[in-house]
Design a protein around this motif. Structure first.
Motif, PDB file in Angstrom:
ATOM      1  N   THR A  76       0.848  -1.188   0.000  1.00 47.62           N
ATOM      2  CA  THR A  76       0.000   0.000   0.000  1.00 47.62           C
ATOM      3  C   THR A  76       0.884   1.238   0.000  1.00 47.62           C
ATOM      4  OG1 THR A  76      -1.670  -1.199   1.265  1.00 47.62           O
ATOM      5  CG2 THR A  76      -1.881   1.188   1.151  1.00 47.62           C
ATOM      6  N   SER A  77       0.723   2.072  -1.010  1.00 46.60           N
ATOM      7  CA  SER A  77       1.487   3.314  -1.110  1.00 46.60           C
ATOM      8  C   SER A  77       0.582   4.482  -0.748  1.00 46.60           C
ATOM      9  CB  SER A  77       2.034   3.487  -2.532  1.00 46.60           C
ATOM     10  OG  SER A  77       2.864   2.402  -2.895  1.00 46.60           O
ATOM     11  N   PHE A  78       0.967   5.230   0.286  1.00 49.38           N
ATOM     12  CA  PHE A  78       0.173   6.365   0.736  1.00 49.38           C
ATOM     13  C   PHE A  78       0.656   7.641   0.068  1.00 49.38           C
ATOM     14  CE2 PHE A  78      -0.129   3.207   4.060  1.00 49.38           C
ATOM     15  CZ  PHE A  78      -1.464   3.251   4.403  1.00 49.38           C
ATOM     16  N   LEU A  79      -0.244   8.578  -0.072  1.00 52.93           N
ATOM     17  CA  LEU A  79       0.137   9.888  -0.589  1.00 52.93           C
ATOM     18  C   LEU A  79       1.041  10.587   0.409  1.00 52.93           C
ATOM     19  CD1 LEU A  79      -3.296  11.103  -2.033  1.00 52.93           C
ATOM     20  CD2 LEU A  79      -1.279  10.406  -3.335  1.00 52.93           C
ATOM     21  N   PRO A  80       1.954  11.443  -0.055  1.00 60.78           N
ATOM     22  CA  PRO A  80       2.849  12.163   0.871  1.00 60.78           C
ATOM     23  C   PRO A  80       2.050  12.924   1.923  1.00 60.78           C
ATOM     24  CG  PRO A  80       3.554  12.467  -1.401  1.00 60.78           C
ATOM     25  CD  PRO A  80       2.223  11.780  -1.461  1.00 60.78           C
ATOM     26  N   HIS A  81       2.504  12.805   3.169  1.00 55.25           N
ATOM     27  CA  HIS A  81       1.819  13.456   4.286  1.00 55.25           C
ATOM     28  C   HIS A  81       2.869  14.154   5.145  1.00 55.25           C
ATOM     29  CE1 HIS A  81      -1.192  14.211   7.324  1.00 55.25           C
ATOM     30  NE2 HIS A  81      -0.462  13.590   8.241  1.00 55.25           N
ATOM     31  N   ASN A  82       2.752  15.473   5.262  1.00 56.64           N
ATOM     32  CA  ASN A  82       3.740  16.267   5.994  1.00 56.64           C
ATOM     33  C   ASN A  82       5.159  16.022   5.485  1.00 56.64           C
ATOM     34  OD1 ASN A  82       1.696  17.306   7.492  1.00 56.64           O
ATOM     35  ND2 ASN A  82       2.207  16.236   9.376  1.00 56.64           N
TER      36      ASN A  82
END
Length: 549
Positions: free
Chosen positions: A284-290
């Motif tokens: 699972t690849s998450f969108l960039p966060h902070n």
């Protein structure tokens, strides 16, 4: 062995009277032939081959060589020139023939890994058991966490990564991506949802398979609309799904963190004539966060199957949706850690699970943080663990104030005594909790009680704790009942000593149904209307649902 290329055939079933055995991976087997009869008959079966029958001299101790004739794939295959739907429909209709329709247990190992910008955050290696109800039913499978080994590798900024540590539902991934059993993927009545492209045949695990690419028919914007695509591997003889590669794009959210892409790889293998889930990996690849990009990887490997005395797991054993994955009650000890390491070490040597390249590090923050930041982050970690372990409970219910209306000349009705009740409960130590309650009736009945609240200490104990627990909680505290009416000078405040009893039935691991009965012992009354138009009846009731975060 194979009659054409003389290669060993693994997994053959050898039947002698009522006895059944299976040969090893090199094709060999051994039978003790002591018998009062001069000859015995054995029957040899293997998937993809014609069965054969042999007579053996029981007095002979010599070896014999058995060859089986391969079934012709050309006689079994349907023509794909008429479209891939023929292959898919036959595979879907043969699920009950190719996969076990009886319940079974799968024992296996699972690895959860989180990485951030090519740095390891943490990993959890675990042993899990799966109860599968069989492929002919819509009943859901269940997962039991046997033991886990949690290793914190590195912790970065709290506000960017603490939610990743929870990895909710990580141990349930084998259930979510068992595409043959899950009705979210393979359904005969939903073939029209996808576009299919036949890609030909290839040899997979020494078997000829059909390759079919598929893609979900999406909306007008492929960059924004949710889309499922992938490749199906279908055995050309049995018409069984033996592998699936899936890509799920444009997922809105997962918990609190948006997902960019999810890639799943699922494999099935034949065991005693039936196909079972063998291996699964999900990235699972998450969108960039902070400013930080996080990837989660779940890898599952089945180690054994049990089809005898199969019953569903008990309520307390199974992992439910939204259970935190790191169960402190299941952390492994010294010998168990050695067992887990041994299982994963073998899987890594066999190249079934990717090894983790790291030196174990357990730090709260990077060394560049100053003391004040270190203290602040440590508090945030502790608070997150406190919430994750059930320290905070929120409740929503309906309550009845211990009052009744004496006079209606002020247009005040008894309906105003019922309120929406909001509860916040904090675990203090052991079985003791501090609870705050506030209520609001939205002005129903011509009067407002929005300023009423209770605060009390509870001491809980449980019964039936190994199944579906029931919690009994006596409590003692302070209760304030404040009533006012804006159209007049009516304002009444009752200050009370509060004590009572609450009973809770656990609905899920995260929610309880509760009912409570309270007694209000009045300490004093303050009224702007002289004698208040209410009578204190002392007993109040409330009911609702409590939720653990």
């Amino acid at each position: 062995m194979d009659s054409e290329d003389l290669n060993p055939i693994a997994g053959c079933q050898i039947k002698v009277d009522d006895m059944k055995i299976f040969n090893s991976t090199d094709g060999s087997f051994k039978i003790n032939m002591h018998s009062a009869f001069s000859f015995r008959t054995i029957i040899v079966n293997s998937l993809g081959y014609y069965s054969d029958t042999f007579r053996i001299d029981t007095g002979s101790h010599s070896e014999m060589r058995i060859t089986l004739k391969r079934k012709s794939a050309l006689l079994e295959e349907v023509s794909v020139s008429n479209g891939t739907n023929n292959v898919l429909e036959k595979a879907l209709k043969n699920i009950s023939n190719n996969y076990s329709v009886c319940p079974f247990f799968m024992n296996g190992i699972i690895r959860l890994v989180s990485t951030s910008d090519n740095n390891y955050l943490y990993n959890s290696d675990a042993i899990i058991d799966i109860y599968h109800p069989g492929y002919s039913t819509n009943k859901k499978s269940e997962v039991k966490l046997v033991r886990n080994k949690l290793t914190i590798l590195k912790r970065f900024k709290y506000d960017s990564t603490y939610l990743i540590r929870w990895v909710r539902n990580g141990y349930r991934s084998p259930l979510n991506f068992d595409i043959v059993h899950s009705k979210d993927y393979l359904r005969l009545d939903e073939i029209k949802r996808y576009n299919f492209v036949y890609k030909g045949k290839e040899v997979y695990n020494h078997r000829t398979v059909f390759l079919i690419d598929f893609r979900e028919k999406s909306g007008t914007d492929p960059l924004k609309d949710k889309m499922l695509e992938g490749t199906l591997f279908i055995d050309s003889i049995d018409y069984a799904f033996v592998r699936a590669d899936l890509i799920l794009k444009n997922i809105r959210t997962s918990g609190f963190i948006p997902i960019k892409e999810l890639v799943a790889h699922i494999e099935y293998s034949n065991d005693n004539g039936k196909y079972y889930l063998k291996r699964m990996s999900v990235v699972t690849s998450f969108l960039p966060h902070n400013g930080i990009t996080v990837n989660n990887t779940v890898t599952y490997l089945r180690t054994s199957i049990d089809t005898t005395q199969v019953t569903p797991f008990g309520y307390k054993e199974k992992i439910q949706v939204s259970d935190a994955s790191q169960s402190t009650n299941s952390l492994a000890g010294g010998r168990e850690i050695a067992k887990i390491d041994s299982l994963f070490g073998k899987a890594e040597r066999d190249k079934l699970i990717s090894p983790i390249q790291y030196n174990i590090v357990d730090t709260m923050t990077t060394s560049s943080h100053n003391d004040s930041v270190l203290l602040q982050n440590r508090f945030k970690y502790q608070f997150a663990d406190y919430i994750r372990n059930g320290g905070l409970t929120l409740g929503l219910g309906i309550s009845k104030l211990p009052l009744s209306v004496l006079s209606n000349n002020m247009d005040v009705e008894n309906s105003g005594m019922y309120s929406l009740l909001i509860t916040d409960r904090f675990r203090l130590c052991g079985r003791f909790c501090l609870t705050f309650e506030s209520s609001v009736n939205f002005g129903v009945g011509g009067i407002s009680n929005n300023k009423s609240f209770n605060v009390y200490i509870t001491n809980s104990f449980s019964i039936n704790k190994y199944h579906r627990p029931i919690y009994i909680s006596p409590y003692l505290g302070y209760g304030k009942i404040a009533l006012d009416r804006k159209k007049s000078d009516l304002s009444v405040v009752y200050n009370n000593l509060l004590y009572g009893l609450q009973a809770e039935l656990e609905l899920t691991h995260k929610s309880n149904l509760y009912f409570s009965s309270s007694y209000y012992h009045n300490l004093n009354v303050k009224s702007t209307y002289g004698d208040p138009p209410f009578r204190l009846v002392h007993i109040a009731y409330s009911a609702g649902v409590n939720f653990k975060l």
